[in-house]
Structures are given as C-alpha cells and as structure tokens.
Design a protein around this motif. Structure first.
Motif, PDB file in Angstrom:
ATOM      1  N   GLU A   1       0.824  -1.206   0.000  1.00 26.57           N
ATOM      2  CA  GLU A   1       0.000   0.000   0.000  1.00 26.57           C
ATOM      3  C   GLU A   1       0.861   1.261   0.000  1.00 26.57           C
ATOM      4  O   GLU A   1       0.544   2.246  -0.682  1.00 26.57           O
ATOM      5  CB  GLU A   1      -0.946  -0.022   1.199  1.00 26.57           C
ATOM      6  N   VAL A   2       1.965   1.232   0.738  1.00 22.49           N
ATOM      7  CA  VAL A   2       2.901   2.360   0.720  1.00 22.49           C
ATOM      8  C   VAL A   2       3.467   2.546  -0.693  1.00 22.49           C
ATOM      9  O   VAL A   2       3.569   3.672  -1.191  1.00 22.49           O
ATOM     10  CB  VAL A   2       4.040   2.140   1.730  1.00 22.49           C
ATOM     11  N   ALA A   3       3.806   1.436  -1.339  1.00 22.79           N
ATOM     12  CA  ALA A   3       4.375   1.515  -2.689  1.00 22.79           C
ATOM     13  C   ALA A   3       3.378   2.109  -3.678  1.00 22.79           C
ATOM     14  O   ALA A   3       3.755   2.881  -4.576  1.00 22.79           O
ATOM     15  CB  ALA A   3       4.820   0.133  -3.145  1.00 22.79           C
ATOM     16  N   GLN A   4       2.097   1.772  -3.531  1.00 25.58           N
ATOM     17  CA  GLN A   4       1.089   2.326  -4.436  1.00 25.58           C
ATOM     18  C   GLN A   4       1.004   3.837  -4.273  1.00 25.58           C
ATOM     19  O   GLN A   4       0.969   4.588  -5.262  1.00 25.58           O
ATOM     20  CB  GLN A   4      -0.268   1.669  -4.170  1.00 25.58           C
ATOM     21  N   ILE A   5       0.981   4.301  -3.034  1.00 25.72           N
ATOM     22  CA  ILE A   5       0.922   5.742  -2.783  1.00 25.72           C
ATOM     23  C   ILE A   5       2.214   6.418  -3.258  1.00 25.72           C
ATOM     24  O   ILE A   5       2.188   7.474  -3.892  1.00 25.72           O
ATOM     25  CB  ILE A   5       0.676   6.012  -1.290  1.00 25.72           C
ATOM     26  N   GLY A   6       3.337   5.816  -2.945  1.00 28.11           N
ATOM     27  CA  GLY A   6       4.627   6.389  -3.330  1.00 28.11           C
ATOM     28  C   GLY A   6       4.771   6.537  -4.830  1.00 28.11           C
ATOM     29  O   GLY A   6       5.239   7.573  -5.335  1.00 28.11           O
ATOM     30  N   ARG A   7       4.365   5.517  -5.590  1.00 29.83           N
ATOM     31  CA  ARG A   7       4.477   5.595  -7.051  1.00 29.83           C
ATOM     32  C   ARG A   7       3.582   6.696  -7.601  1.00 29.83           C
ATOM     33  O   ARG A   7       3.962   7.405  -8.543  1.00 29.83           O
ATOM     34  CB  ARG A   7       4.108   4.257  -7.691  1.00 29.83           C
ATOM     35  N   THR A   8       2.384   6.826  -7.047  1.00 30.92           N
ATOM     36  CA  THR A   8       1.464   7.863  -7.521  1.00 30.92           C
ATOM     37  C   THR A   8       2.084   9.251  -7.361  1.00 30.92           C
ATOM     38  O   THR A   8       2.074  10.066  -8.294  1.00 30.92           O
ATOM     39  CB  THR A   8       0.141   7.789  -6.741  1.00 30.92           C
ATOM     40  N   VAL A   9       2.629   9.523  -6.171  1.00 39.56           N
ATOM     41  CA  VAL A   9       3.234  10.827  -5.913  1.00 39.56           C
ATOM     42  C   VAL A   9       4.473  11.021  -6.793  1.00 39.56           C
ATOM     43  O   VAL A   9       4.675  12.101  -7.374  1.00 39.56           O
ATOM     44  CB  VAL A   9       3.590  10.973  -4.422  1.00 39.56           C
ATOM     45  N   ALA A  10       5.299   9.996  -6.895  1.00 38.43           N
ATOM     46  CA  ALA A  10       6.522  10.104  -7.694  1.00 38.43           C
ATOM     47  C   ALA A  10       6.203  10.410  -9.153  1.00 38.43           C
ATOM     48  O   ALA A  10       6.881  11.222  -9.800  1.00 38.43           O
ATOM     49  CB  ALA A  10       7.332   8.809  -7.589  1.00 38.43           C
TER      50      ALA A  10
ATOM     51  N   ILE B   1       6.893   9.751   3.527  1.00 39.42           N
ATOM     52  CA  ILE B   1       5.567  10.320   3.777  1.00 39.42           C
ATOM     53  C   ILE B   1       4.477   9.395   3.253  1.00 39.42           C
ATOM     54  O   ILE B   1       3.377   9.341   3.823  1.00 39.42           O
ATOM     55  CB  ILE B   1       5.466  11.730   3.165  1.00 39.42           C
ATOM     56  N   ALA B   2       4.751   8.641   2.208  1.00 37.74           N
ATOM     57  CA  ALA B   2       3.791   7.640   1.753  1.00 37.74           C
ATOM     58  C   ALA B   2       3.533   6.620   2.857  1.00 37.74           C
ATOM     59  O   ALA B   2       2.394   6.143   3.033  1.00 37.74           O
ATOM     60  CB  ALA B   2       4.298   6.948   0.491  1.00 37.74           C
ATOM     61  N   ASP B   3       4.564   6.284   3.614  1.00 39.29           N
ATOM     62  CA  ASP B   3       4.413   5.392   4.765  1.00 39.29           C
ATOM     63  C   ASP B   3       3.462   5.996   5.792  1.00 39.29           C
ATOM     64  O   ASP B   3       2.542   5.338   6.288  1.00 39.29           O
ATOM     65  CB  ASP B   3       5.795   5.149   5.380  1.00 39.29           C
ATOM     66  N   ASP B   4       3.648   7.280   6.097  1.00 33.31           N
ATOM     67  CA  ASP B   4       2.760   7.960   7.048  1.00 33.31           C
ATOM     68  C   ASP B   4       1.318   7.966   6.554  1.00 33.31           C
ATOM     69  O   ASP B   4       0.380   7.687   7.315  1.00 33.31           O
ATOM     70  CB  ASP B   4       3.221   9.401   7.273  1.00 33.31           C
ATOM     71  N   ILE B   5       1.123   8.304   5.289  1.00 34.36           N
ATOM     72  CA  ILE B   5      -0.229   8.368   4.743  1.00 34.36           C
ATOM     73  C   ILE B   5      -0.900   7.006   4.821  1.00 34.36           C
ATOM     74  O   ILE B   5      -2.080   6.891   5.197  1.00 34.36           O
ATOM     75  CB  ILE B   5      -0.197   8.873   3.288  1.00 34.36           C
ATOM     76  N   ALA B   6      -0.157   5.957   4.485  1.00 39.89           N
ATOM     77  CA  ALA B   6      -0.737   4.616   4.484  1.00 39.89           C
ATOM     78  C   ALA B   6      -1.149   4.193   5.885  1.00 39.89           C
ATOM     79  O   ALA B   6      -2.296   3.765   6.104  1.00 39.89           O
ATOM     80  CB  ALA B   6       0.261   3.620   3.895  1.00 39.89           C
ATOM     81  N   TYR B   7      -0.231   4.297   6.862  1.00 41.68           N
ATOM     82  CA  TYR B   7      -0.622   3.761   8.168  1.00 41.68           C
ATOM     83  C   TYR B   7      -1.556   4.689   8.924  1.00 41.68           C
ATOM     84  O   TYR B   7      -2.382   4.229   9.720  1.00 41.68           O
ATOM     85  CB  TYR B   7       0.582   3.309   8.989  1.00 41.68           C
ATOM     86  N   ASP B   8      -1.498   5.994   8.680  1.00 45.09           N
ATOM     87  CA  ASP B   8      -2.466   6.889   9.317  1.00 45.09           C
ATOM     88  C   ASP B   8      -3.896   6.465   8.984  1.00 45.09           C
ATOM     89  O   ASP B   8      -4.789   6.512   9.832  1.00 45.09           O
ATOM     90  CB  ASP B   8      -2.264   8.332   8.837  1.00 45.09           C
TER      91      ASP B   8
ATOM     92  N   SER C   1     -10.905   8.864   0.633  1.00 48.56           N
ATOM     93  CA  SER C   1     -10.919  10.318   0.447  1.00 48.56           C
ATOM     94  C   SER C   1      -9.838  10.993   1.278  1.00 48.56           C
ATOM     95  O   SER C   1      -9.233  11.983   0.835  1.00 48.56           O
ATOM     96  CB  SER C   1     -12.299  10.880   0.790  1.00 48.56           C
ATOM     97  N   GLN C   2      -9.569  10.471   2.480  1.00 50.45           N
ATOM     98  CA  GLN C   2      -8.508  11.058   3.302  1.00 50.45           C
ATOM     99  C   GLN C   2      -7.137  10.840   2.666  1.00 50.45           C
ATOM    100  O   GLN C   2      -6.289  11.730   2.686  1.00 50.45           O
ATOM    101  CB  GLN C   2      -8.532  10.471   4.718  1.00 50.45           C
ATOM    102  N   ILE C   3      -6.917   9.653   2.128  1.00 47.68           N
ATOM    103  CA  ILE C   3      -5.651   9.395   1.438  1.00 47.68           C
ATOM    104  C   ILE C   3      -5.505  10.367   0.272  1.00 47.68           C
ATOM    105  O   ILE C   3      -4.442  10.972   0.066  1.00 47.68           O
ATOM    106  CB  ILE C   3      -5.572   7.939   0.957  1.00 47.68           C
TER     107      ILE C   3
END
Length: 388
Positions: free
Chosen positions: A73-82, A195-202, A252-254
């Motif tokens: 899940e962190v990787a999915q968020i990280g790739r999107t931002v990158a 920060i992708a890690d923070d977003i995922a676990y938050d 929506s929060q993510i």
C-alpha cells in the motif's frame, strides 16, 4: 515511461553498487533501480513480511494488514506521488517495498525486547537492521553478501526519515562499508517514500482499528480532519450504509493527503530553486512535506491513534506477551546456542558483542508465528489471547 524531472534520480547516473557486477542482457532489459526493486521483491526478507505484525500481533483475521500488505500500500501511494512530481518511480517503489524489512517479529514490541537484550552491545533498531538484512544477512547470490543494491536505494533506506546524526552500530557498519552521507538529506524519492508510509498507516490503521472493534466512528469524528471528510462522504453518498462509507472515508482522506503533499512539495522545490538531484541533497531541508495545516492535522491524528489504538489496553496486553516471547527466545539461545538451527549455531561468534548480535540477527528475521512456535519448543507453553 513518463518524462522525469531534472531533480529525479537517474539510474544511468547511479553511484553504483558495493560489488561490481558484470553487465549483460541475460537478466532482461532493466535499469539499475528496476533491478533493485526486483531483488527486494524476490528476497526472503520481503516474503517474511506477510507474517510480521503491522498493528495487530499475528492476527487470525484474513482482512487485517500485515507488514507485507502495508508495504504494498505504501508503494502504491509512493508511485502515484513520484509520477506526478516527475521522480523515479522504480526507485521510489523499491524504497517503499523495503522500508520495513528490518522489523523483528511483533513490531515495536519485538524491537524493544531486542534493544533491551543488546543493551551495552549496541542496542537494536529496525532501520539499521533493514540495512543489515539487505547488505549482509539475506545473501542469495554466489559472489557477494547481501542483495548488492545501488547506493541510492541503500542511502534512501538509511535516512528516508531524515539525516542521521548518531547511527547505531548496524547503520554505522553499513555506512563504513559503503559511505551513505548520513548527515545529508536524502533524495526526493526517499522523502516521498517516508511520507507515503505515514499516509498509508495513518489511514489504513483506522480501517483495521474499526474492524477490530478498538476504534469507533464516534471517537474518530472528534478529529477535525476526519469529521470534515465524513461530512463530505455523507453528502456525496446519501443513504449508503456506514460500513461502506468508512471505506470511502479512508480513500478520500488518502486522496486529500496525497494532493496536499504534491502541492506543497512543488512549492518547496520552486522556492528552493531545485534544479538537480544534487540540489535536493544539498538543500539542507526536507522538500517533500505536507502544508503546515495538513502537518498539524496529521500530527493530531497520530496523537489520537497512539492514545486510542496503539496504546489500547488490548494492544498493550498483547505487546507485553510478545515482548516476553522475544526476550525468552534471546535468553534461551544465549544460554544454549545449539537450540538455533545449524546454520546459526555453527557460525555463532565466540566474543561479544558479536555473539549477542548474531542471536539478535536470527530472532529479528523470524515471523510472528515462527517466533511463537520456537518459544513453545525452546522455552515452554504460553497462553496467547484471541488473534494469535
């Protein structure tokens, strides 16, 4: 492939690997960072994450997150931002996938037990152990120890949470072997991964906390950010059940946090005059950030999660039991190393601190369920609460 920004890390400009490798087409058309990502995915250390604690210790429920699903899940968020920021997606993904590899069984409870066991012998921290696992312990290749990852991947893992002024022994050893400029900020790819890690676990820990019955929606609505999101969700989907709306709230929060991170990071890059990847490391500040308002909302949410989920009485009871499992295993192996498998017992150093660190290396690689099984075998019976 999307066009990368001039401040992205480029594989053709990598500082290389600790051990020189022969170049050739036999491994397929992949660049250096793609190879790093693939080596991580194929590693034993990565596979073990499927049975390591994220929030709930050795959960029975199939729908709770573990370190492996969290890392995906962190990787999915990280790739999107990158991708949006024009960064190197493959390096970002490699960092996201590997960032938790150093965690011992039972998460922070296991980490605390190993740190206490190594008191006076350098202690234990999971970030340093990530580097140790990838550079020393997990060694599937015939000509070198570790996975022989690029400097950029190792650097990003070493300091993705910022510069390191006082590294522990494991991270210091990695830095000695392959100097990682620990006092400087890391690449933007590493900053985004953090920060992708923070977003995922938050957000996903909220989902798991509600699923486990340790959090309620009413509690969460005391948080302004959550309350604002809930009002939007209810307005957009009138008449839909609460259960389904909670999933939409998480999504929506993510999205809100990702959009805020992208906008603020773009502003920071422009204001700092960043033109190259070297400029990122020389900037002296973290460039990938939330806006001040989102930073405050995220910090407030974290305080709430610690008070109501991570330090929930159920969680503290389970953590005490997990701490006892790891501490008991360390004591048993220290008293009789022959209790470890031959690979580990036959190679144990005679002198401290390396003798104790060797035992900690073995335990740190265990999954939750393997640690419980070995405790019952080597120490004795243990009563565990539901969920183990």
């Amino acid at each position: 492939m999307s066009v990368r920004a001039p401040w992205a890390c480029e594989p053709d400009h990598s500082r290389g690997r600790l051990y020189e490798e022969q170049k050739g087409p036999e491994r397929g058309p992949r660049d250096a960072f793609q190879r790093d990502r693939d080596r991580i995915i194929h590693s034993i250390s990565f596979r073990r994450l499927r049975h390591k604690t994220q929030v709930f210790l050795a959960p029975d429920g199939d729908h709770f997150r573990v370190r492996l699903t969290h890392s995906l899940e962190v990787a999915q968020i990280g790739r999107t931002v990158a991708r949006v920021l024009g960064l190197n997606e493959d390096l970002t993904e490699a960092l996201c996938l590997a960032h938790d590899i150093g965690h011992p069984p039972f998460g922070h409870a296991g980490e605390k037990a190993l740190d206490e066991a190594l008191a006076g012998r350098g202690g234990f921290d999971h970030n340093g152990n990530t580097l140790r696992a990838l550079m020393v312990i997990d060694s599937p290749y015939p000509r070198w120890d570790g996975l022989n990852l690029t400097w950029e991947t190792l650097e990003g893992l070493a300091k993705h949470n910022g510069p390191v002024g006082d590294p522990g022994w494991a991270l210091a050893a990695a830095d000695t072997a392959f100097p990682l400029e620990l006092r400087q900020f890391s690449s933007l790819e590493a900053q985004v991964a953090a920060i992708a890690d923070d977003i995922a676990y938050d957000n996903h820990d909220i989902d798991d906390g509600i699923r486990a019955g340790l959090l309620t929606l009413e509690q969460l609505l005391d948080q302004p950010m959550v309350a604002d999101g809930w009002r939007r969700v209810e307005s957009n989907f009138p008449g839909v059940s609460r259960k389904r709306l909670i999933g939409e709230l998480t999504r929506s929060q993510i999205g809100a946090m990702v959009n805020d991170l992208i906008d603020q990071t773009r502003r920071n890059i422009a204001e700092a005059g960043i033109e190259t990847a070297a400029d990122v490391r020389a900037a002296g500040v973290q460039l990938a950030q939330f806006s001040p308002a989102m930073q405050e909302s995220e910090r407030r949410l974290k305080r709430f999660m610690y008070a109501n989920l991570y330090h929930h009485p159920h969680q503290l009871e389970a953590a005490d039991l997990a701490h006892g499992v790891v501490a008991g295993l360390f004591a048993a192996y220290a008293a009789d190393p022959a209790l470890m498998p031959d690979k580990w017992s036959e190679t144990i150093p005679a002198d401290e601190p390396w003798r104790s660190r060797h035992i900690a290396d073995f335990i740190a690689g265990m999954t939750d369920r393997y640690a419980i099984a070995r405790y019952r075998e080597c120490v004795g019976p243990i009563d565990l609460p539901d969920g183990f």
